[in-house]
Scaffold this active site. Structure first.
Site, mmCIF file in Angstrom:
data_model
loop_
_atom_site.group_PDB
_atom_site.id
_atom_site.type_symbol
_atom_site.label_atom_id
_atom_site.label_comp_id
_atom_site.label_asym_id
_atom_site.label_seq_id
_atom_site.Cartn_x
_atom_site.Cartn_y
_atom_site.Cartn_z
ATOM 1 C CB THR A 114 -0.897 -0.179 1.210
ATOM 2 O OG1 THR A 114 -1.683 -1.106 1.406
ATOM 3 C CG2 THR A 114 -1.923 1.288 1.205
ATOM 4 C CE LYS A 189 -5.133 -2.391 0.738
ATOM 5 N NZ LYS A 189 -3.737 -3.332 0.931
#
Length: 299
Positions: A114, A189
């Protein structure tokens, strides 16, 4: 069936193992199960992690390790990274190892961490200078789904890069959504993380309210399971406490854990767009402590 375009669900050809070994960097909570799923799907893996214990676990699972570091992955046509954060990603690709410069033109790099969209864009420009394609492919689903090859991937990249990535992605995911160009996966995300952690914070307070009035937590969770309060968070109650305990056992620094790092990344990304996100800012300052406390209670 996977959704590679994000718009429709055309049948995909059967996945075939990639001809050359797949390089994989980062064998942590998600990375090692992903690597195992790739191995089970028939891909030959050459893996690296800074932790010798993780490297031994990979060897035990039939993978070839790269003891010389990421430079040993230079011969791979596809390299995936599942490392802790932006700094670790940049160190692998552009630091002293310089993997982007070492890979052959036409190679593909998949970024599963991420990351900040700005980091992805910067790495994309550097990859382009070396003729290397990048796909930002953050994943969601947790370690058990990773082990089964049933993750969800939010992918950003060119159509050409997505075509190169397809055999790999079919081995790790049951749902791959191509959300847009490079960097779009990182944004998607972070959006997912904000939705999830918002639901978690609300569930914590809701269950505290129930407990304060003598109502059993399990009874409330059963009730909301078929009600409008239902969510992935309530269906998977206890997930974050288990992950927190696992992080604690493996020594993952608290500032690198998703409920801390990702929420601050949401705030930073919103600031770049001059977008107010007051709820995200509040969660970034309060939720991590709550999860860590509950994780300690459960361990």
């Amino acid at each position: 069936m996977q959704n590679m375009s994000g718009l429709h669900r055309d049948p995909l050809p059967e996945a075939r193992p990639l001809a050359a070994p797949v390089g994989f960097v980062g064998l942590g909570n998600i990375g090692l199960p992903m690597a195992r799923a790739l191995t089970r799907a028939g891909h030959a893996l050459r893996v690296h992690d800074r932790d010798p214990q993780r490297m031994r676990a990979a060897e035990d699972a039939g993978m070839t390790t790269a003891p010389g570091g990421v430079k040993d992955l230079a011969g791979c046509a596809v390299v995936a990274l599942a490392v802790s954060d932006d700094d670790a990603t940049e160190q692998v690709l552009t630091g002293t190892s310089g993997l982007l410069a070492a890979l052959a033109p036409g190679s593909l790099v998949l970024l599963h961490s991420t990351l900040l969209p700005a980091t992805v864009h910067r790495l994309g420009r550097q990859g382009q200078a070396h003729g290397v394609e990048l796909v930002d492919a953050p994943v969601s689903g947790g370690a058990q789904r990773a082990l089964r090859g049933e993750l969800t991937v939010m992918a950003g990249g060119s159509e050409a890069a997505m075509t190169l990535a397809r055999p790999y992605l079919e081995a790790i995911a049951t749902e791959t959504v191509h959300v847009g160009p490079l960097g779009a996966g990182a944004v998607a995300k972070l959006a997912n993380q904000l939705m999830m952690f918002s639901a978690l914070a609300g569930a914590y307070e809701a269950l505290d309210l129930a407990k304060a009035h003598g109502v059993d937590t399990d009874a409330v969770l059963r009730a909301v399971g078929s009600s409008t309060g239902d969510s992935w968070v309530t269906r998977e109650w206890g997930f974050f406490e288990e992950v927190a305990a696992a992080y604690e056992r493996s020594g993952v620094p608290r500032h690198q854990r998703s409920w801390s790092k990702d929420l601050w990344d949401v705030v930073a990304t919103a600031r770049e767009a001059q977008l107010p996100v007051p709820y995200a800012a509040l969660l970034a300052q309060t939720l991590a402590q709550r999860i860590e406390h509950r994780g300690a209670e459960e361990s």
